[in-house]
Write an enzyme that holds these catalytic residues in place. Structure first.
Site, PDB file in Angstrom:
ATOM      1  N   CYS A   3       1.240  -0.912   0.035  1.00 19.76           N
ATOM      2  CA  CYS A   3      -0.197  -0.215  -0.269  1.00 19.76           C
ATOM      3  C   CYS A   3       1.013   1.154   0.291  1.00 19.76           C
ATOM      4  O   CYS A   3       1.470   1.582   0.933  1.00 19.76           O
ATOM      5  CB  CYS A   3      -0.930  -0.326   1.407  1.00 19.76           C
ATOM      6  SG  CYS A   3      -1.759   1.515   1.442  1.00 19.76           S
ATOM      7  N   CYS A   6       0.471   3.729   2.989  1.00 19.66           N
ATOM      8  CA  CYS A   6       1.035   3.089   4.627  1.00 19.66           C
ATOM      9  C   CYS A   6       2.732   2.821   3.994  1.00 19.66           C
ATOM     10  O   CYS A   6       3.173   3.443   5.062  1.00 19.66           O
ATOM     11  CB  CYS A   6       0.989   1.441   4.811  1.00 19.66           C
ATOM     12  SG  CYS A   6      -0.427   1.018   5.531  1.00 19.66           S
ATOM     13  N   ASP A  29      -0.285  16.469  -2.250  1.00 21.00           N
ATOM     14  CA  ASP A  29      -0.388  15.090  -3.523  1.00 21.00           C
ATOM     15  C   ASP A  29       0.362  15.924  -4.611  1.00 21.00           C
ATOM     16  O   ASP A  29       0.814  16.142  -5.154  1.00 21.00           O
ATOM     17  CB  ASP A  29      -2.174  15.542  -3.881  1.00 21.00           C
ATOM     18  CG  ASP A  29      -3.019  14.867  -4.607  1.00 21.00           C
ATOM     19  OD1 ASP A  29      -3.186  13.265  -4.569  1.00 21.00           O
ATOM     20  OD2 ASP A  29      -2.271  14.130  -5.582  1.00 21.00           O
ATOM     21  N   HIS A  45      -3.554   1.322   8.213  1.00 21.34           N
ATOM     22  CA  HIS A  45      -4.791   1.052   7.129  1.00 21.34           C
ATOM     23  C   HIS A  45      -6.545   0.468   7.237  1.00 21.34           C
ATOM     24  O   HIS A  45      -6.707   0.215   8.153  1.00 21.34           O
ATOM     25  CB  HIS A  45      -4.119   0.151   6.705  1.00 21.34           C
ATOM     26  CG  HIS A  45      -4.458  -0.698   5.424  1.00 21.34           C
ATOM     27  ND1 HIS A  45      -3.991   0.361   4.025  1.00 21.34           N
ATOM     28  CD2 HIS A  45      -5.637  -1.211   4.538  1.00 21.34           C
ATOM     29  CE1 HIS A  45      -5.248  -0.265   3.566  1.00 21.34           C
ATOM     30  NE2 HIS A  45      -5.593  -0.756   3.761  1.00 21.34           N
ATOM     31  N   ASN A  85     -12.982   9.441  -2.452  1.00 22.87           N
ATOM     32  CA  ASN A  85     -13.262   8.800  -3.142  1.00 22.87           C
ATOM     33  C   ASN A  85     -13.777   6.637  -2.230  1.00 22.87           C
ATOM     34  O   ASN A  85     -12.362   6.423  -2.001  1.00 22.87           O
ATOM     35  CB  ASN A  85     -12.508   8.184  -4.212  1.00 22.87           C
ATOM     36  CG  ASN A  85     -12.574   9.953  -5.294  1.00 22.87           C
ATOM     37  OD1 ASN A  85     -13.420  10.011  -5.091  1.00 22.87           O
ATOM     38  ND2 ASN A  85     -11.210  10.083  -4.858  1.00 22.87           N
ATOM     39  N   HIS A  96      -5.998   2.781   0.283  1.00 17.20           N
ATOM     40  CA  HIS A  96      -5.895   3.267   2.149  1.00 17.20           C
ATOM     41  C   HIS A  96      -6.872   4.485   2.319  1.00 17.20           C
ATOM     42  O   HIS A  96      -6.688   5.754   1.528  1.00 17.20           O
ATOM     43  CB  HIS A  96      -4.368   3.332   2.111  1.00 17.20           C
ATOM     44  CG  HIS A  96      -4.307   4.303   3.665  1.00 17.20           C
ATOM     45  ND1 HIS A  96      -3.345   3.344   4.640  1.00 17.20           N
ATOM     46  CD2 HIS A  96      -4.532   5.008   4.193  1.00 17.20           C
ATOM     47  CE1 HIS A  96      -2.731   3.854   5.032  1.00 17.20           C
ATOM     48  NE2 HIS A  96      -3.848   5.234   5.519  1.00 17.20           N
ATOM     49  N   HIS A  98      -8.132   7.765   2.458  1.00 21.62           N
ATOM     50  CA  HIS A  98      -7.706   9.088   2.422  1.00 21.62           C
ATOM     51  C   HIS A  98      -8.663  10.652   2.297  1.00 21.62           C
ATOM     52  O   HIS A  98      -9.796  10.150   1.334  1.00 21.62           O
ATOM     53  CB  HIS A  98      -6.320   9.507   1.244  1.00 21.62           C
ATOM     54  CG  HIS A  98      -7.152   9.494   0.504  1.00 21.62           C
ATOM     55  ND1 HIS A  98      -7.009   7.736   0.033  1.00 21.62           N
ATOM     56  CD2 HIS A  98      -7.270   9.850  -0.833  1.00 21.62           C
ATOM     57  CE1 HIS A  98      -7.225   7.406  -1.624  1.00 21.62           C
ATOM     58  NE2 HIS A  98      -8.001   8.798  -1.990  1.00 21.62           N
ATOM     59  N   HIS A 100      -8.963  14.040   0.475  1.00 17.81           N
ATOM     60  CA  HIS A 100      -8.662  14.903  -0.257  1.00 17.81           C
ATOM     61  C   HIS A 100      -9.417  16.340   0.289  1.00 17.81           C
ATOM     62  O   HIS A 100     -10.936  16.800   0.900  1.00 17.81           O
ATOM     63  CB  HIS A 100      -8.781  15.152  -1.752  1.00 17.81           C
ATOM     64  CG  HIS A 100      -8.643  13.538  -2.402  1.00 17.81           C
ATOM     65  ND1 HIS A 100      -7.840  13.743  -3.411  1.00 17.81           N
ATOM     66  CD2 HIS A 100      -9.266  12.846  -2.401  1.00 17.81           C
ATOM     67  CE1 HIS A 100      -7.540  12.459  -3.964  1.00 17.81           C
ATOM     68  NE2 HIS A 100      -8.175  11.728  -3.851  1.00 17.81           N
TER      69      HIS A 100
HETATM   70  P1  5GP Z   1      -7.823   8.768  -4.902  1.00 26.46           P
HETATM   71  O1  5GP Z   1      -8.206   8.545  -7.323  1.00 26.46           O
HETATM   72  O2  5GP Z   1      -7.612   6.813  -4.762  1.00 26.46           O
HETATM   73  O3  5GP Z   1      -8.748   9.186  -4.307  1.00 26.46           O
HETATM   74  O4  5GP Z   1      -7.010   9.816  -4.908  1.00 26.46           O
HETATM   75  C1  5GP Z   1      -4.940   8.663  -4.294  1.00 26.46           C
HETATM   76  C2  5GP Z   1      -4.321  10.449  -4.984  1.00 26.46           C
HETATM   77  O5  5GP Z   1      -3.068  10.179  -3.982  1.00 26.46           O
HETATM   78  C3  5GP Z   1      -4.765  10.986  -5.685  1.00 26.46           C
HETATM   79  O6  5GP Z   1      -4.640  12.405  -6.473  1.00 26.46           O
HETATM   80  C4  5GP Z   1      -2.714  10.822  -6.151  1.00 26.46           C
HETATM   81  O7  5GP Z   1      -2.541  11.995  -7.235  1.00 26.46           O
HETATM   82  C5  5GP Z   1      -2.057  10.736  -5.108  1.00 26.46           C
HETATM   83  N1  5GP Z   1      -0.665   9.909  -5.683  1.00 26.46           N
HETATM   84  C6  5GP Z   1      -0.344   9.062  -5.314  1.00 26.46           C
HETATM   85  N2  5GP Z   1       0.222   8.211  -4.728  1.00 26.46           N
HETATM   86  C7  5GP Z   1       1.015   9.284  -4.567  1.00 26.46           C
HETATM   87  C8  5GP Z   1       2.027   9.248  -3.784  1.00 26.46           C
HETATM   88  O8  5GP Z   1       3.146   8.759  -3.621  1.00 26.46           O
HETATM   89  N3  5GP Z   1       2.514  10.730  -2.837  1.00 26.46           N
HETATM   90  C9  5GP Z   1       1.740  11.467  -2.924  1.00 26.46           C
HETATM   91  N4  5GP Z   1       1.829  12.375  -2.995  1.00 26.46           N
HETATM   92  N5  5GP Z   1       0.207  11.904  -3.379  1.00 26.46           N
HETATM   93  C10 5GP Z   1       0.122  10.591  -4.395  1.00 26.46           C
HETATM   94 ZN    ZN Z   2      -2.317   0.995   3.182  1.00 24.46          ZN
END
Ligand code: 5GP
Ligand code: ZN
Length: 112
Positions: A3, A6, A29, A45, A85, A96, A98, A100
């Site tokens: 993950c 994680c 992000d 997690h 999401n 995991h 999160h 935004h």
């Molecule tokens: P989701 O689409 O799952 O709601 O959002 C995942 C978010 O994680 C995306 O906006 C993506 O840009 C961000 N993200 C993915 N990998 C990484 C990373 O390694 N570091 C950071 N800081 N953000 C990440």
């Molecule tokens: Zn995780």
């Protein structure tokens, strides 16, 4: 577990942190979708909202106590949007939990 978030919590993958304590972490992000785009995650997690129950909801409540503090520290005095999401239809890409936090400019009226 493989993950990304994680690994960010453990420090294996670097991140630009904006807030950290024993329970949660907030970091910028990698691919910002607003002038300010921060992710707030529980350190433990949880895959997504669908997995929230009485065993972990305290951490989720704690995240929502801290989001206003984090938003204030980021200068989001004119408002911000909090999005999470969950699952494929919502295009969740990191499994995991999160939140935004988006702001720093006028955002779109559309949410989907
Ligand atoms: P989701 O689409 O799952 O709601 O959002 C995942 C978010 O994680 C995306 O906006 C993506 O840009 C961000 N993200 C993915 N990998 C990484 C990373 O390694 N570091 C950071 N800081 N953000 C990440
Ligand atoms: Zn995780």
């Amino acid at each position: 577990m493989d993950c990304i978030f994680c690994k960010i919590v453990s420090g294996e993958i670097p991140s630009k942190k904006v807030y950290e304590d024993e329970k949660i972490l907030a970091f910028y992000d990698l691919n910002p979708q607003a002038k300010v785009h921060v992710l707030v995650i529980p350190k433990k997690h949880i895959s997504c909202v669908d997995e929230i129950d009485s065993s972990n909801s305290e951490t989720v409540a704690y995240i929502f106590e801290k989001i206003p503090v984090i938003a204030k520290s980021l200068g989001l005095s004119n408002g911000y949007r909090v999005i999470t999401n969950c699952g494929d239809d919502a295009c969740q890409s990191v499994k995991h939990l999160h939140f935004h936090v988006l702001g720093g400019e006028k955002l779109s009226e559309r949410m989907a």
